[in-house]
Design a protein around this motif. Structure first.
Motif, PDB file in Angstrom:
ATOM      1  N   GLY A   1      86.774   0.731  85.013  1.00 46.93           N
ATOM      2  CA  GLY A   1      85.509   0.363  84.074  1.00 46.93           C
ATOM      3  C   GLY A   1      84.351   0.597  84.814  1.00 46.93           C
ATOM      4  N   LEU A   2      83.715   1.783  84.663  1.00 46.13           N
ATOM      5  CA  LEU A   2      82.512   2.065  85.552  1.00 46.13           C
ATOM      6  C   LEU A   2      81.500   2.322  84.941  1.00 46.13           C
ATOM      7  CD1 LEU A   2      84.380   4.773  87.929  1.00 46.13           C
ATOM      8  CD2 LEU A   2      83.802   1.967  88.336  1.00 46.13           C
ATOM      9  N   ALA A   3      81.271   1.188  83.859  1.00 46.10           N
ATOM     10  CA  ALA A   3      79.918   1.242  83.058  1.00 46.10           C
ATOM     11  C   ALA A   3      78.686   0.502  84.378  1.00 46.10           C
ATOM     12  CB  ALA A   3      79.753   0.427  81.981  1.00 46.10           C
ATOM     13  N   VAL A   4      77.759   0.042  83.891  1.00 47.10           N
ATOM     14  CA  VAL A   4      76.804  -0.397  84.897  1.00 47.10           C
ATOM     15  C   VAL A   4      77.484  -1.537  85.848  1.00 47.10           C
ATOM     16  CG1 VAL A   4      75.825  -1.989  83.342  1.00 47.10           C
ATOM     17  CG2 VAL A   4      74.387  -1.110  85.332  1.00 47.10           C
ATOM     18  N   MET A   5      77.971  -2.527  85.273  1.00 45.57           N
ATOM     19  CA  MET A   5      78.549  -3.648  86.167  1.00 45.57           C
ATOM     20  C   MET A   5      79.466  -3.018  86.982  1.00 45.57           C
ATOM     21  SD  MET A   5      76.658  -6.192  85.558  1.00 45.57           S
ATOM     22  CE  MET A   5      77.734  -7.716  86.403  1.00 45.57           C
TER      23      MET A   5
ATOM     24  N   ASN B   1      88.041   5.231  85.325  1.00 38.07           N
ATOM     25  CA  ASN B   1      87.209   5.036  84.073  1.00 38.07           C
ATOM     26  C   ASN B   1      88.078   5.656  83.043  1.00 38.07           C
ATOM     27  OD1 ASN B   1      84.827   3.543  82.869  1.00 38.07           O
ATOM     28  ND2 ASN B   1      84.638   5.641  82.072  1.00 38.07           N
ATOM     29  N   ARG B   2      88.331   5.077  81.657  1.00 38.19           N
ATOM     30  CA  ARG B   2      88.889   5.700  80.603  1.00 38.19           C
ATOM     31  C   ARG B   2      88.436   7.048  80.415  1.00 38.19           C
ATOM     32  NH1 ARG B   2      88.118   2.962  74.904  1.00 38.19           N
ATOM     33  NH2 ARG B   2      85.966   3.585  75.321  1.00 38.19           N
ATOM     34  N   SER B   3      87.271   7.490  80.550  1.00 35.62           N
ATOM     35  CA  SER B   3      86.659   8.687  80.516  1.00 35.62           C
ATOM     36  C   SER B   3      86.131   9.143  81.934  1.00 35.62           C
ATOM     37  CB  SER B   3      85.591   8.931  79.472  1.00 35.62           C
ATOM     38  OG  SER B   3      84.615   7.828  79.559  1.00 35.62           O
TER      39      SER B   3
ATOM     40  N   LYS C   1      81.980   9.073  83.713  1.00 34.96           N
ATOM     41  CA  LYS C   1      81.613   7.853  84.360  1.00 34.96           C
ATOM     42  C   LYS C   1      81.853   8.012  85.836  1.00 34.96           C
ATOM     43  CE  LYS C   1      80.400   4.547  81.054  1.00 34.96           C
ATOM     44  NZ  LYS C   1      80.792   4.985  79.709  1.00 34.96           N
TER      45      LYS C   1
ATOM     46  N   VAL D   1      85.927  -3.851  82.072  1.00 34.95           N
ATOM     47  CA  VAL D   1      85.741  -3.082  81.020  1.00 34.95           C
ATOM     48  C   VAL D   1      85.228  -4.248  80.139  1.00 34.95           C
ATOM     49  CG1 VAL D   1      87.597  -1.584  81.213  1.00 34.95           C
ATOM     50  CG2 VAL D   1      87.918  -3.908  80.160  1.00 34.95           C
ATOM     51  N   LYS D   2      84.812  -3.801  79.036  1.00 33.71           N
ATOM     52  CA  LYS D   2      84.209  -4.754  77.768  1.00 33.71           C
ATOM     53  C   LYS D   2      85.060  -5.810  77.751  1.00 33.71           C
ATOM     54  CE  LYS D   2      81.904  -3.782  73.620  1.00 33.71           C
ATOM     55  NZ  LYS D   2      80.376  -3.590  74.118  1.00 33.71           N
TER      56      LYS D   2
ATOM     57  N   PRO E   1      89.742  -4.578  74.993  1.00 33.32           N
ATOM     58  CA  PRO E   1      89.679  -3.544  75.697  1.00 33.32           C
ATOM     59  C   PRO E   1      90.418  -4.227  77.046  1.00 33.32           C
ATOM     60  CG  PRO E   1      87.589  -3.375  74.895  1.00 33.32           C
ATOM     61  CD  PRO E   1      88.352  -4.733  74.441  1.00 33.32           C
TER      62      PRO E   1
ATOM     63  N   GLY F   1      84.728  -9.432  84.065  1.00 34.13           N
ATOM     64  CA  GLY F   1      83.848  -9.215  82.790  1.00 34.13           C
ATOM     65  C   GLY F   1      83.784 -10.823  82.327  1.00 34.13           C
ATOM     66  N   ASN F   2      83.138 -10.832  81.287  1.00 32.48           N
ATOM     67  CA  ASN F   2      82.524 -12.231  80.585  1.00 32.48           C
ATOM     68  C   ASN F   2      83.732 -12.392  79.530  1.00 32.48           C
ATOM     69  OD1 ASN F   2      80.218 -13.137  81.718  1.00 32.48           O
ATOM     70  ND2 ASN F   2      78.631 -11.907  80.436  1.00 32.48           N
TER      71      ASN F   2
ATOM     72  N   VAL G   1      81.365 -13.629  87.250  1.00 29.84           N
ATOM     73  CA  VAL G   1      80.134 -12.851  87.895  1.00 29.84           C
ATOM     74  C   VAL G   1      78.755 -12.932  87.358  1.00 29.84           C
ATOM     75  CG1 VAL G   1      79.551 -10.443  89.025  1.00 29.84           C
ATOM     76  CG2 VAL G   1      81.826 -11.061  88.486  1.00 29.84           C
TER      77      VAL G   1
ATOM     78  N   GLY H   1      73.701 -10.170  86.681  1.00 24.00           N
ATOM     79  CA  GLY H   1      73.216  -8.835  86.273  1.00 24.00           C
ATOM     80  C   GLY H   1      73.754  -7.694  87.087  1.00 24.00           C
TER      81      GLY H   1
HETATM   82  P1  NBP Z   1      80.419  -2.871  78.767  1.00 21.52           P
HETATM   83  O1  NBP Z   1      80.698  -3.967  78.244  1.00 21.52           O
HETATM   84  O2  NBP Z   1      79.599  -1.923  78.050  1.00 21.52           O
HETATM   85  O3  NBP Z   1      81.840  -2.029  78.783  1.00 21.52           O
HETATM   86  C1  NBP Z   1      81.930  -0.485  78.913  1.00 21.52           C
HETATM   87  C2  NBP Z   1      83.067  -0.015  79.679  1.00 21.52           C
HETATM   88  O4  NBP Z   1      84.403  -0.606  79.202  1.00 21.52           O
HETATM   89  C3  NBP Z   1      83.353   1.406  79.992  1.00 21.52           C
HETATM   90  O5  NBP Z   1      83.959   1.613  81.306  1.00 21.52           O
HETATM   91  C4  NBP Z   1      84.273   1.428  78.775  1.00 21.52           C
HETATM   92  O6  NBP Z   1      85.006   2.776  79.227  1.00 21.52           O
HETATM   93  C5  NBP Z   1      85.281   0.623  79.016  1.00 21.52           C
HETATM   94  N1  NBP Z   1      86.370   0.470  77.879  1.00 21.52           N
HETATM   95  C6  NBP Z   1      85.943   0.027  76.638  1.00 21.52           C
HETATM   96 BR1  NBP Z   1      84.425  -0.087  75.697  1.00 21.52          BR
HETATM   97  N2  NBP Z   1      86.899  -0.059  75.769  1.00 21.52           N
HETATM   98  C7  NBP Z   1      88.043   0.340  76.559  1.00 21.52           C
HETATM   99  C8  NBP Z   1      89.399   0.341  76.492  1.00 21.52           C
HETATM  100  N3  NBP Z   1      90.095   0.136  75.211  1.00 21.52           N
HETATM  101  N4  NBP Z   1      90.044   0.724  77.425  1.00 21.52           N
HETATM  102  C9  NBP Z   1      89.681   0.912  78.726  1.00 21.52           C
HETATM  103  N5  NBP Z   1      88.240   0.797  78.889  1.00 21.52           N
HETATM  104  C10 NBP Z   1      87.495   0.739  77.832  1.00 21.52           C
HETATM  105  O7  NBP Z   1      80.406  -2.619  80.447  1.00 21.52           O
HETATM  106  P2  NBP Z   1      79.183  -3.543  81.271  1.00 21.52           P
HETATM  107  O8  NBP Z   1      77.863  -3.649  80.869  1.00 21.52           O
HETATM  108  O9  NBP Z   1      79.062  -2.848  82.458  1.00 21.52           O
HETATM  109  O10 NBP Z   1      79.979  -4.816  81.364  1.00 21.52           O
HETATM  110  C11 NBP Z   1      81.560  -4.947  82.225  1.00 21.52           C
HETATM  111  C12 NBP Z   1      81.702  -6.515  81.848  1.00 21.52           C
HETATM  112  O11 NBP Z   1      80.837  -7.419  82.541  1.00 21.52           O
HETATM  113  C13 NBP Z   1      81.718  -6.862  80.310  1.00 21.52           C
HETATM  114  O12 NBP Z   1      82.582  -8.075  80.303  1.00 21.52           O
HETATM  115  C14 NBP Z   1      80.214  -7.815  80.346  1.00 21.52           C
HETATM  116  O13 NBP Z   1      80.402  -8.655  79.426  1.00 21.52           O
HETATM  117  C15 NBP Z   1      80.333  -7.890  81.670  1.00 21.52           C
HETATM  118  N6  NBP Z   1      78.617  -8.327  82.189  1.00 21.52           N
HETATM  119  C16 NBP Z   1      78.166  -9.009  82.995  1.00 21.52           C
HETATM  120  C17 NBP Z   1      77.049  -9.340  83.299  1.00 21.52           C
HETATM  121  C18 NBP Z   1      76.591 -10.219  84.150  1.00 21.52           C
HETATM  122  O14 NBP Z   1      75.363 -10.396  84.445  1.00 21.52           O
HETATM  123  N7  NBP Z   1      77.661 -10.830  85.050  1.00 21.52           N
HETATM  124  C19 NBP Z   1      76.056  -8.312  82.811  1.00 21.52           C
HETATM  125  C20 NBP Z   1      76.455  -7.410  82.084  1.00 21.52           C
HETATM  126  C21 NBP Z   1      77.819  -7.449  81.630  1.00 21.52           C
HETATM  127  P3  NBP Z   1      84.414   4.420  78.464  1.00 21.52           P
HETATM  128  O15 NBP Z   1      83.425   4.526  79.576  1.00 21.52           O
HETATM  129  O16 NBP Z   1      85.621   5.139  78.735  1.00 21.52           O
HETATM  130  O17 NBP Z   1      83.772   4.028  77.220  1.00 21.52           O
END
Ligand code: NBP
Length: 480
Positions: free
Chosen positions: A9-13, A32-34, A37, A74-75, A79, A101-102, A127, A130
């Motif tokens: 799960g290599l989105a921003v976090m 990462n799934r795709s 990233k 991951v989200k 997921p 994640g949250n 965690v 941000g």
């Molecule tokens: P996102 O919450 O936007 O999730 C995106 C990631 O999840 C991508 O890597 C995506 O893969 C993957 N994903 C999804 Br969507 N569905 C999936 C599935 N069925 N199987 C596998 N991978 C899947 O990312 P984020 O904003 O980096 O946040 C990650 C976690 O951290 C979340 O729980 C979020 O609530 C939490 N968070 C925390 C803070 C903080 O301050 N602590 C801030 C922001 C977020 P893909 O690239 O292939 O679509």
């Protein structure tokens, strides 16, 4: 090359946590799934440390040292279950899945139990901080088994924020405790932002202080006992000019506050464990009211303020600004006291022995609610159990602080009501304080009413036992 930890799960976090781990000397396997990233991360930051590129979860697992540590970023929601289902057949007993994640703590409890039965550790990790925190040092709140912390803790402590040499990471408690504490952190964050908003609104509406002038006020406040990250960034947001119109940016931002759910979860959980977190709940409701844009458009034109237009204009000058500062500080203390009380109640409900000193210490750096105040809160609980305050407001420093703020706090709440400026957290926090302070509450009447219509019985102040009045009979009292 074998990796110390895998991140999927290599989105921003996830990307930022992976970079943080690598910068701290760990070899990090990436997935990462795709794959796009993964490649984007390697291309932009591959030189920052030792990374192992993988395309499938099988490859990811095969690249890891034992016990294997796989961090899910991951989200939140389904997921997380989807990835767990795919991972579990690839893992062995003693391996560790970490969810950073949250996630909702009840889901973490469910996942932990189900994986424990299969010999796999599941660690829900809160965690906070941000994107920036994830990269440079977040506040980390790990749950799960104590045994898993032995294998994981040193790694997390290395990448966590540092407060004067102490890492903002410590084992919180079993199963969902880490995610629970993170949830309450976010609830307090809601209240913290709401009281800042109420202060801003009062100073603008009643003292006529424009955003740029308030930026200076908040900057000054940041040198007082209010010093905190949120106060600091408030001055930056307030002094920002809109590039298009030249007006204060805060005036062109739509006044409807969004939410992702952790504040709502906190309020719901508080109701479930019977903990009165009025400041947090009011903050969630304040966001809800702000988001009722259509309704607000209709009511603004119809609802009157009831304010006497001919009354002499009030003089709200520098003294009032200082009053608002005190009201803000006192309300903020209430929000923290309520959040910590809620942790105690949840600990009893879910079997966690939460150490409030440790919780406060983790929030001192790296997270959004970081504040000088937390160091004082930590010290309030840094005493033998028998001397620990039953409520934060009973700690000597805070009892004194509240006493010091009280007259100003009452003046501000009265001014808000008099002039029709909504200040729900200032007001409800004061009501909470008075509710705890009053020797007698009207709950005696509530009990009388409950006994009248539902024979719910009541206790007496002068005798043991429970009693009922024969309301529809001769109105005599009987022991129930
Ligand atoms: P996102 O919450 O936007 O999730 C995106 C990631 O999840 C991508 O890597 C995506 O893969 C993957 N994903 C999804 Br969507 N569905 C999936 C599935 N069925 N199987 C596998 N991978 C899947 O990312 P984020 O904003 O980096 O946040 C990650 C976690 O951290 C979340 O729980 C979020 O609530 C939490 N968070 C925390 C803070 C903080 O301050 N602590 C801030 C922001 C977020 P893909 O690239 O292939 O679509």
């Amino acid at each position: 090359m074998t990796a110390d930890i895998g991140v999927t799960g290599l989105a921003v976090m996830g990307a930022n946590l992976a970079r943080n781990l690598a910068r701290n000397g760990f070899t990090v396997a990436l997935h990462n799934r795709s794959a796009a990233k993964t490649d984007a991360l390697l291309q932009a930051h591959g030189e920052e440390g030792a990374f192992v590129r993988t395309e499938t979860l099988t490859e990811l697992v095969e690249s890891l040292d034992r016990p294997r540590r796989v961090l899910l970023m991951v989200k939140a929601g389904s997921p997380v279950d989807a990835v767990i289902d795919e991972l579990v057949p690839l893992l062995d007993e003693g391996d560790i899945i970490i969810d950073g994640g949250n996630s909702f703590f009840e889901e973490t409890r469910r996942r932990e139990q189900s994986l424990r039965e299969r010999g796999i550790h599941f660690v829900g990790v809160g965690v906070s901080g941000g994107e920036e925190g994830a990269l440079n040092g977040p506040s980390i709140m790990p749950g799960g088994s104590e045994e898993s912390y032995a294998a994981l803790g040193p790694m997390l402590e290395r990448i966590a924020a540092d407060f004067h040499g102490e890492p903002c990471c410590a084992w919180i408690g079993t199963d969902g405790a880490g995610h629970y504490v993170k949830m309450v952190h976010n609830g307090i964050e809601y209240a913290d932002m709401q009281v800042i908003g109420e202060a801003y609104d009062l100073m603008r509406s009643l003292a006529g202080l424009e955003p740029a002038a308030q930026a200076e006020v908040f900057r000054e406040w940041n040198t007082t006992d209010l010093a905190s990250y949120l106060i600091e960034i408030t001055s930056e947001v307030l002094e920002q000019e809109d590039e298009i119109t030249g007006r204060p940016l805060v005036d062109v931002i739509v006044d409807a506050a969004g939410q992702k759910g952790t504040g709502r979860w906190t309020a719901i959980s508080a109701l479930e464990v019977g903990s009165p977190v009025t400041a947090i709940a009011e903050s969630v409701f304040a966001r809800s009211i702000s988001s009722q844009e259509d309704l607000r458009r209709r009511t603004t034109a119809v609802f009157s303020s009831g304010i006497d237009e001919h009354a002499p204009a009030p003089d709200y000058g520098p003294d009032f600004v200082e009053d608002v500062r005190k009201a803000l500080y006192a309300s903020k203390l209430v929000a923290y006291a309520q959040g910590l009380d809620m942790l105690v109640a949840a600990g009893e409900e879910y079997g966690w022995d939460l150490d409030l000193r440790s919780v406060a210490s983790l929030w001192r750096a790296g997270c959004i609610i970081r504040a000088d105040l937390l160091d004082t809160i930590m010290k309030a609980f840094e005493v033998p159990a028998s001397r620990r305050p039953a409520n934060l407001l009973l700690a000597e420093d805070f009892t004194e602080a509240i006493n010091e703020c009280l007259p100003a706090w009452r003046r501000v709440v009265a001014a808000a009501a008099t002039h029709g400026v909504p200040a729900p957290v200032f007001g409800s926090s004061l009501a909470y304080y008075d509710g705890l302070r009053r020797e007698r509450l009207p709950a005696s009447l509530t009990q009388g009413l409950r006994d009248y219509f539902g024979a719910h019985t009541y206790r007496r102040v002068d005798q043991e036992g429970t009693f009922h009045t024969l309301w529809s009979g001769d109105r005599g009292e009987v022991e129930a």
